[in-house]
Each structure stands twice: as structure tokens, then as C-alpha cells.
Write a protein that holds these residues in place. Structure first.
Motif, PDB file in Angstrom:
ATOM      1  N   TYR A   1       4.701 -11.389  -1.187  1.00 20.99           N
ATOM      2  CA  TYR A   1       3.817 -10.503  -1.942  1.00 20.99           C
ATOM      3  C   TYR A   1       2.742  -9.876  -1.057  1.00 20.99           C
ATOM      4  CZ  TYR A   1       5.789 -10.490  -6.524  1.00 20.99           C
ATOM      5  OH  TYR A   1       6.625 -10.233  -7.573  1.00 20.99           O
ATOM      6  N   THR A   2       2.453 -10.499   0.078  1.00 23.04           N
ATOM      7  CA  THR A   2       1.622  -9.822   1.071  1.00 23.04           C
ATOM      8  C   THR A   2       2.334  -8.575   1.571  1.00 23.04           C
ATOM      9  OG1 THR A   2       0.480 -11.817   1.786  1.00 23.04           O
ATOM     10  CG2 THR A   2       0.621 -10.038   3.379  1.00 23.04           C
ATOM     11  N   LEU A   3       3.640  -8.691   1.825  1.00 22.67           N
ATOM     12  CA  LEU A   3       4.424  -7.533   2.241  1.00 22.67           C
ATOM     13  C   LEU A   3       4.417  -6.448   1.167  1.00 22.67           C
ATOM     14  CD1 LEU A   3       7.527  -9.263   3.884  1.00 22.67           C
ATOM     15  CD2 LEU A   3       5.685  -8.031   5.049  1.00 22.67           C
ATOM     16  N   LEU A   4       4.526  -6.841  -0.099  1.00 23.65           N
ATOM     17  CA  LEU A   4       4.501  -5.854  -1.168  1.00 23.65           C
ATOM     18  C   LEU A   4       3.149  -5.149  -1.259  1.00 23.65           C
ATOM     19  CD1 LEU A   4       6.450  -7.792  -3.945  1.00 23.65           C
ATOM     20  CD2 LEU A   4       7.239  -5.770  -2.691  1.00 23.65           C
ATOM     21  N   GLY A   5       2.073  -5.879  -1.061  1.00 20.86           N
ATOM     22  CA  GLY A   5       0.758  -5.247  -1.040  1.00 20.86           C
ATOM     23  C   GLY A   5       0.631  -4.253   0.093  1.00 20.86           C
ATOM     24  N   SER A   6       1.153  -4.625   1.269  1.00 19.04           N
ATOM     25  CA  SER A   6       1.127  -3.704   2.412  1.00 19.04           C
ATOM     26  C   SER A   6       2.025  -2.499   2.159  1.00 19.04           C
ATOM     27  CB  SER A   6       1.572  -4.438   3.679  1.00 19.04           C
ATOM     28  OG  SER A   6       0.659  -5.466   4.010  1.00 19.04           O
ATOM     29  N   LEU A   7       3.122  -2.711   1.438  1.00 19.31           N
ATOM     30  CA  LEU A   7       3.994  -1.596   1.063  1.00 19.31           C
ATOM     31  C   LEU A   7       3.243  -0.604   0.179  1.00 19.31           C
ATOM     32  CD1 LEU A   7       6.857  -0.277   0.670  1.00 19.31           C
ATOM     33  CD2 LEU A   7       7.117  -1.805  -1.298  1.00 19.31           C
ATOM     34  N   VAL A   8       2.512  -1.099  -0.804  1.00 26.57           N
ATOM     35  CA  VAL A   8       1.714  -0.228  -1.668  1.00 26.57           C
ATOM     36  C   VAL A   8       0.733   0.581  -0.837  1.00 26.57           C
ATOM     37  CG1 VAL A   8      -0.046  -0.197  -3.484  1.00 26.57           C
ATOM     38  CG2 VAL A   8       1.971  -1.664  -3.722  1.00 26.57           C
ATOM     39  N   GLU A   9       0.052  -0.080   0.076  1.00 26.59           N
ATOM     40  CA  GLU A   9      -0.925   0.618   0.922  1.00 26.59           C
ATOM     41  C   GLU A   9      -0.265   1.692   1.772  1.00 26.59           C
ATOM     42  OE1 GLU A   9      -4.341  -2.832   1.409  1.00 26.59           O
ATOM     43  OE2 GLU A   9      -3.054  -2.344   3.129  1.00 26.59           O
ATOM     44  N   LYS A  10       0.931   1.381   2.325  1.00 23.88           N
ATOM     45  CA  LYS A  10       1.632   2.328   3.182  1.00 23.88           C
ATOM     46  C   LYS A  10       2.063   3.564   2.402  1.00 23.88           C
ATOM     47  CE  LYS A  10       3.944   3.584   6.941  1.00 23.88           C
ATOM     48  NZ  LYS A  10       3.293   3.919   8.224  1.00 23.88           N
ATOM     49  N   VAL A  11       2.653   3.364   1.227  1.00 26.36           N
ATOM     50  CA  VAL A  11       3.171   4.490   0.445  1.00 26.36           C
ATOM     51  C   VAL A  11       2.039   5.280  -0.199  1.00 26.36           C
ATOM     52  CG1 VAL A  11       4.651   5.140  -1.500  1.00 26.36           C
ATOM     53  CG2 VAL A  11       5.363   3.306   0.052  1.00 26.36           C
ATOM     54  N   ARG A  12       1.020   4.602  -0.708  1.00 19.99           N
ATOM     55  CA  ARG A  12      -0.090   5.273  -1.380  1.00 19.99           C
ATOM     56  C   ARG A  12      -1.091   5.870  -0.392  1.00 19.99           C
ATOM     57  NH1 ARG A  12       1.587   6.802  -6.069  1.00 19.99           N
ATOM     58  NH2 ARG A  12       1.643   5.241  -7.728  1.00 19.99           N
ATOM     59  N   GLY A  13      -1.224   5.245   0.769  1.00 22.02           N
ATOM     60  CA  GLY A  13      -2.213   5.719   1.726  1.00 22.02           C
ATOM     61  C   GLY A  13      -3.623   5.291   1.397  1.00 22.02           C
ATOM     62  N   VAL A  14      -3.768   4.261   0.530  1.00 21.20           N
ATOM     63  CA  VAL A  14      -5.087   3.726   0.176  1.00 21.20           C
ATOM     64  C   VAL A  14      -4.992   2.209   0.169  1.00 21.20           C
ATOM     65  CG1 VAL A  14      -5.672   5.737  -1.233  1.00 21.20           C
ATOM     66  CG2 VAL A  14      -4.616   3.742  -2.313  1.00 21.20           C
ATOM     67  N   PRO A  15      -6.118   1.504   0.302  1.00 22.65           N
ATOM     68  CA  PRO A  15      -6.072   0.037   0.242  1.00 22.65           C
ATOM     69  C   PRO A  15      -5.509  -0.463  -1.078  1.00 22.65           C
ATOM     70  CG  PRO A  15      -8.181   0.784   1.119  1.00 22.65           C
ATOM     71  CD  PRO A  15      -7.473   2.004   0.604  1.00 22.65           C
ATOM     72  N   TRP A  16      -4.899  -1.651  -1.030  1.00 25.78           N
ATOM     73  CA  TRP A  16      -4.313  -2.272  -2.231  1.00 25.78           C
ATOM     74  C   TRP A  16      -5.330  -2.349  -3.354  1.00 25.78           C
ATOM     75  CZ3 TRP A  16      -6.029  -7.061  -4.188  1.00 25.78           C
ATOM     76  CH2 TRP A  16      -5.267  -7.591  -5.243  1.00 25.78           C
ATOM     77  N   GLU A  17      -6.544  -2.767  -3.040  1.00 26.64           N
ATOM     78  CA  GLU A  17      -7.560  -2.933  -4.078  1.00 26.64           C
ATOM     79  C   GLU A  17      -7.916  -1.605  -4.729  1.00 26.64           C
ATOM     80  OE1 GLU A  17     -12.099  -4.725  -4.623  1.00 26.64           O
ATOM     81  OE2 GLU A  17     -11.051  -4.939  -2.707  1.00 26.64           O
ATOM     82  N   GLU A  18      -7.946  -0.546  -3.950  1.00 21.97           N
ATOM     83  CA  GLU A  18      -8.254   0.774  -4.512  1.00 21.97           C
ATOM     84  C   GLU A  18      -7.134   1.251  -5.435  1.00 21.97           C
ATOM     85  OE1 GLU A  18      -8.943   5.361  -2.920  1.00 21.97           O
ATOM     86  OE2 GLU A  18      -9.482   3.678  -1.608  1.00 21.97           O
ATOM     87  N   ALA A  19      -5.882   1.042  -5.012  1.00 18.29           N
ATOM     88  CA  ALA A  19      -4.759   1.399  -5.870  1.00 18.29           C
ATOM     89  C   ALA A  19      -4.791   0.593  -7.156  1.00 18.29           C
ATOM     90  CB  ALA A  19      -3.445   1.171  -5.125  1.00 18.29           C
ATOM     91  N   LEU A  20      -5.081  -0.689  -7.047  1.00 15.07           N
ATOM     92  CA  LEU A  20      -5.156  -1.560  -8.218  1.00 15.07           C
ATOM     93  C   LEU A  20      -6.196  -1.059  -9.209  1.00 15.07           C
ATOM     94  CD1 LEU A  20      -4.407  -4.469  -9.436  1.00 15.07           C
ATOM     95  CD2 LEU A  20      -6.527  -5.195  -8.321  1.00 15.07           C
ATOM     96  N   ARG A  21      -7.352  -0.727  -8.699  1.00 13.18           N
ATOM     97  CA  ARG A  21      -8.438  -0.311  -9.583  1.00 13.18           C
ATOM     98  C   ARG A  21      -8.107   1.014 -10.276  1.00 13.18           C
ATOM     99  NH1 ARG A  21     -11.962  -0.824  -6.149  1.00 13.18           N
ATOM    100  NH2 ARG A  21     -12.126   1.314  -5.380  1.00 13.18           N
ATOM    101  N   GLY A  22      -7.607   1.991  -9.512  1.00  4.96           N
ATOM    102  CA  GLY A  22      -7.365   3.307 -10.079  1.00  4.96           C
ATOM    103  C   GLY A  22      -6.134   3.394 -10.961  1.00  4.96           C
ATOM    104  N   GLU A  23      -5.119   2.545 -10.695  1.00  7.35           N
ATOM    105  CA  GLU A  23      -3.841   2.676 -11.384  1.00  7.35           C
ATOM    106  C   GLU A  23      -3.633   1.664 -12.509  1.00  7.35           C
ATOM    107  OE1 GLU A  23      -0.481   3.080  -8.721  1.00  7.35           O
ATOM    108  OE2 GLU A  23      -1.786   3.825  -7.135  1.00  7.35           O
ATOM    109  N   ILE A  24      -4.389   0.550 -12.494  1.00 10.96           N
ATOM    110  CA  ILE A  24      -4.211  -0.471 -13.534  1.00 10.96           C
ATOM    111  C   ILE A  24      -5.523  -0.812 -14.219  1.00 10.96           C
ATOM    112  CG2 ILE A  24      -3.431  -2.810 -14.047  1.00 10.96           C
ATOM    113  CD1 ILE A  24      -1.597  -2.688 -11.644  1.00 10.96           C
ATOM    114  N   LEU A  25      -6.511  -1.238 -13.444  1.00  3.05           N
ATOM    115  CA  LEU A  25      -7.734  -1.780 -14.045  1.00  3.05           C
ATOM    116  C   LEU A  25      -8.475  -0.731 -14.869  1.00  3.05           C
ATOM    117  CD1 LEU A  25      -9.090  -3.973 -11.095  1.00  3.05           C
ATOM    118  CD2 LEU A  25      -7.416  -4.547 -12.871  1.00  3.05           C
ATOM    119  N   GLU A  26      -8.698   0.447 -14.309  1.00  2.00           N
ATOM    120  CA  GLU A  26      -9.448   1.471 -15.038  1.00  2.00           C
ATOM    121  C   GLU A  26      -8.671   2.020 -16.230  1.00  2.00           C
ATOM    122  OE1 GLU A  26     -10.699   4.317 -12.140  1.00  2.00           O
ATOM    123  OE2 GLU A  26     -12.246   2.990 -11.293  1.00  2.00           O
TER     124      GLU A  26
END
Length: 459
Positions: free
Chosen positions: A159-184
Motif C-alpha cells: 500500500y506504500t507503493l499504491l500511495g506512491s502510484l497515486v502521487e505519480k499519476v496525480r502529480g500531488v502528494p497522497w495527502e493532498e489527493a486524499l483531502r481533495g478527492e475524498i475528505l472534502e
């Protein structure tokens, strides 16, 4: 999520209070909080505490450990739904140079990639992130423990690899993607990577004495997508409700249903447990549950949902061990489901019907096996046995006179009605199987043909 106007019965509430009181007392937890939601509305919360300064309620944060993985999985499935990757893609296609690139994204989500359960070096949950500055430090020189795709082996590095995958494809840190795409979008204002007051402190309870030891609260760095998050009972109930029915702002109903479907072999030694895409699956008390457990030093957590009952449950405690939080959450859900069974929605006729579809409903035969095709809402259909057990599936309308299986034996298979030159229906074709109106109908194109003498008695 709002409080339901239809409260639980007093006897049900007392049973829930008794269950968490027993869990807190026997598990010797400094504090414990739990919640149950029904049909998207919070209907009960409860808490127990014995340590001054740790008075909890549904808005106090606890660390949720591996429930974080389900959030990460949602981010990955979103990438698939947007066409940015396919779950069958090897990791190397999107995140090259890891040394584990042959593993597919789906295998990482389902823990079937053969990767080690933990990182090399120090116990990562109790050590600072500087010990693992790169993926090479997370995976080590020998990242695999099993052949790829052959068995379920839970992997935090995966799941560390999956988090890094999200960062690579999105171009933003995992936490930023999490906040903008799920939490908010879901309004999870009390969920995040760092604790915000009020929050519980993590404690270890001595196994043979009633004394406490504070646990460290480390930032997990690259390992964050596997277990970093803090949340509350209320926020997790909202998240579980989303995992039950979907939300088009995050993931649609079909995608969350896919996450809840088994994607890994049955867990060794347990015929009642499996793993989906970032979700644990279990059979408890005759019902199917989906969710996840979590733990980090000082905290345990459990989250379950039952689609058939319209229920979700959450249990959080601030102790390293002693409280089986996942079992507790399942018990709370079971208490409500048994004491107050879901009231079925009123029957209503369909608002409209396609006569070309209506003529297909009724009995059909696969060989000699009687089945029934039923029309459902939204031009969907359902095929299942006339009585007793047997193969069955729900189907989604494709808009072109065909349907695709959603679940069961025929999941993903194409159903179509084959018509004669005059427009009448000859038979149903389902993944090459021929369904006829009569058992082995003489004029139907059944492979191998039908004996021209027809049915007969014994000679």
C-alpha cells in the motif's frame, strides 16, 4: 450524515451499551467509542472511559491504522474510473524502478502481489519516517515472499507503493489527493493525516498489571497510505455509508460494489473471510460484511458495513491490544440487525416498461434446469433459479438489447435475446449457454442438437 428521526428501541440501545461496556472492561481500554448508522443516518453512539482526560465521543479523533488502506484504495479506483490506468496494469507501467514492477495494481490492492508483510529494518510503526526515506528502504533488497498472484499475503509495503502510484499519476502528494478527492467531498472534516484536538492519546496496557505506558505517535512518511490516518466514529460512519452505496462525487455505486467483491483467495484457514480491493470481507451471523480493521501502537479500530441490512458500525479504542475492535464492531452491527430488522421498502410498480423486455420475463430452461428472468428497475433484469439454490445474477442494461452480469456466477458475462427473422424470440444466449422456453426445445440451436424423437419413457 444526520441523526435519524427513527431512534433505536431502548432495549437495543441498552444491548449496545452493555456490549461496549463489556469490551472496555474486559479489554482494559483507557477509552472506547462506537457508532452505528442505519440507511445513512447516525442512530447510536456510545463511549466508555476510565482515564481522566480521555473522555471520548463520536467527534474525538483516534488513530485508525489500516482502515487508511481503504481510503488509498478509493483513490486508486478513481484513477481507473478516469481512464488514467487499468487495474491489470503492471506497476512498472506507471511507477517504474521500484523493483516490484511486475505486480499488477489489482494484486497490490488485494494483497496478492507476493510482497513482504512488513518493511526491512526497524519496526516501522514505532520508528520515525527518516528510517525509510525512499521506496528502496520500504521494500528492501528482497521484496517478495511468495510468487506473484498465487496467494493472499497482507502487505503494508504494497500500500506504500499504491500511495506512491497515486502521487505519480496525480502529480500531488497522497495527502493532498486524499483531502481533495475524498475528505472534502464527503464532508470528513475530522479525518486527516495529523491529529487535531480533541484527540485520544495512545496507550499500552500491561498484560499482567493494570498500569499504562504511553505509546509514541510517529509520522509514517512513505508508509502513510498504509496506516497514517486519524478519524472519528462519526466520520468513519459517513465513510462506511459511502462504501455501501457510492457517491458520484467520489466513486459510483458500481465501483464501490467492485471494491466489496472478493479479489483474493479465501484467507488460509478461514472459509468465512476474503479480501476485495482495499476491503476485508467476512461472513458473520449469516450476513456478509465489508470493511476493514486497523491498529497502530496505542490504537485499535474496526469498521463494518452490511448492504443487506443498511447498517454500518464503528469501534475505536486507544490501547495497543486487548479490545478486538473488528469483532466488537461486527457484534454491534449484529445486535441492531437482529433486534430491529430492516423494514422493506414498499412495493411499487415500475414507472415505465419496455414491451420488448417484458416479453422476455418468465421461465427459461438451461437444459432441464428451470430458471426465471425477472425485470428490475432501470431496465435491468435478474436471472435465477425458480426454486432452491442455483446459479443466479443481476444484469445491467447496456442500452443495445444486451445486459451485463453484475454479480454471482454470470458477473461480467453478456446476456442477449436471439430473435428469429420474424422478430420473435428464439432463445437467450448467456456466455454461450442457450436458454429456451421449454426443456431442450426441439427447434432451438442447442449445441449437439436435440434427439428428433423427443422425450420418451423407458423402453
Amino acid at each position: 450524515m444526520t441523526t435519524s428521526a427513527e431512534e433505536l428501541l431502548p432495549a437495543t440501545r441498552r444491548a449496545l451499551v452493555h456490549r461496549i461496556a463489556t469490551a472496555q472492561s474486559e479489554g482494559r481500554a483507557p477509552s472506547l467509542v462506537a457508532a452505528v448508522a442505519r440507511d445513512g443516518a447516525l442512530v447510536w453512539t456510545g463511549a466508555r472511559t476510565s482515564v481522566e482526560g480521555h473522555g471520548p465521543d463520536e467527534n474525538v479523533q483516534y488513530r485508525i491504522g489500516s482502515i487508511t488502506k481503504t481510503f488509498t484504495a478509493v483513490l486508486v479506483v478513481r484513477l481507473r474510473d478516469e481512464g488514467l490506468l487499468d487495474l491489470s496494469d503492471p506497476l512498472e507501467k506507471h511507477l517504474p524502478g521500484t523493483g516490484a514492477g511486475e505486480v499488477t495494481i489489482a494484486e497490490l490492492l488485494a494483497h496478492t502481489g507476493g510482497l513482504a508483510a512488513e518493511t526491512p529494518g526497524e519496526w516501522w510503526e514505532r520508528s520515525c519516517a527518516e528510517q525509510r526515506p525512499t521506496l528502496a528502504h520500504v521494500l528492501g533488497e528482497q521484496p517478495f515472499r511468495h510468487p506473484v498472484g498465487r496467494r493472499h499475503h497482507y502487505s503494508n509495503p504494497g500500500y506504500t507503493l499504491l500511495g506512491s502510484l497515486v502521487e505519480k499519476v496525480r502529480g500531488v502528494p497522497w495527502e493532498e489527493a486524499l483531502r481533495g478527492e475524498i475528505l472534502e467531498p464527503l464532508g470528513l472534516a475530522r479525518t486527516g493525516a495529523q491529529p487535531q484536538a480533541p484527540h485520544a492519546g495512545g496507550w499500552a496496557v500491561h498484560p499482567y498489571a493494570d498500569v499504562l505506558l504511553p505509546e509514541p505517535s510517529e509520522d509514517l512518511g512513505l508508509m502513510a497510505p498504509a496506516g497514517q490516518l486519524w478519524s472519528t466514529a462519526r466520520d468513519l460512519a459517513v465513510f462506511a455509508a459511502f462504501l455501501t452505496r457510492g457517491d458520484d462525487r467520489v466513486l459510483g455505486a458500481d465501483s464501490v460494489r467492485e471494491m466489496r467483491a472478493p479479489s483474493a483467495p479465501t484467507l488460509p484457514g478461514d472459509w468465512d473471510a476474503a479480501y476485495g480491493l482495499g476491503m476485508q470481507l467476512a461472513r458473520r451471523g449469516g450476513r456478509t460484511l465489508a470493511g476493514h480493521s486497523g491498529s497502530l501502537p496505542g490504537f485499535v479500530a474496526g469498521l463494518w458495513l452490511s448492504e443487506e441490512d443498511g447498517l454500518v458500525s464503528v469501534a475505536l479504542a486507544n490501547c495497543t491490544s486487548g479490545v478486538p475492535a473488528a469483532t466488537l464492531a461486527a457484534d454491534l452491527l449484529g445486535i441492531v440487525a437482529q433486534a430491529e430488522p430492516r423494514i422493506p421498502d414498499p412495493w411499487r410498480p415500475l414507472p415505465e416498461v419496455d414491451t420488448a423486455v417484458l416479453e422476455l420475463v418468465g421461465p427459461w430452461y438451461w437444459g432441464t434446469q428451470p430458471t426465471a428472468l425477472r425485470l428490475t428497475a432501470g431496465r435491468g433484469v435478474e436471472l435465477g433459479p425458480m426454486a432452491g439454490g442455483g446459479r443466479g445474477s443481476r444484469f445491467r442494461d447496456n442500452g443495445d438489447g444486451t445486459w451485463t452480469g453484475l454479480d454471482g456466477y454470470y458477473a461480467g458475462e453478456l446476456l442477449r435475446a436471439v430473435r428469429r427473422p420474424d422478430g420473435t424470440v428464439s432463445h437467450l444466449d448467456l456466455g454461450s449457454f442457450v436458454f429456451t422456453r421449454e426443456p431442450y426445445e426441439k427447434d432451438a440451436p442447442i449445441p449437439g442438437g436435440v434427439d428428433p424423437e423427443g422425450w420418451r419413457g423407458l423402453p
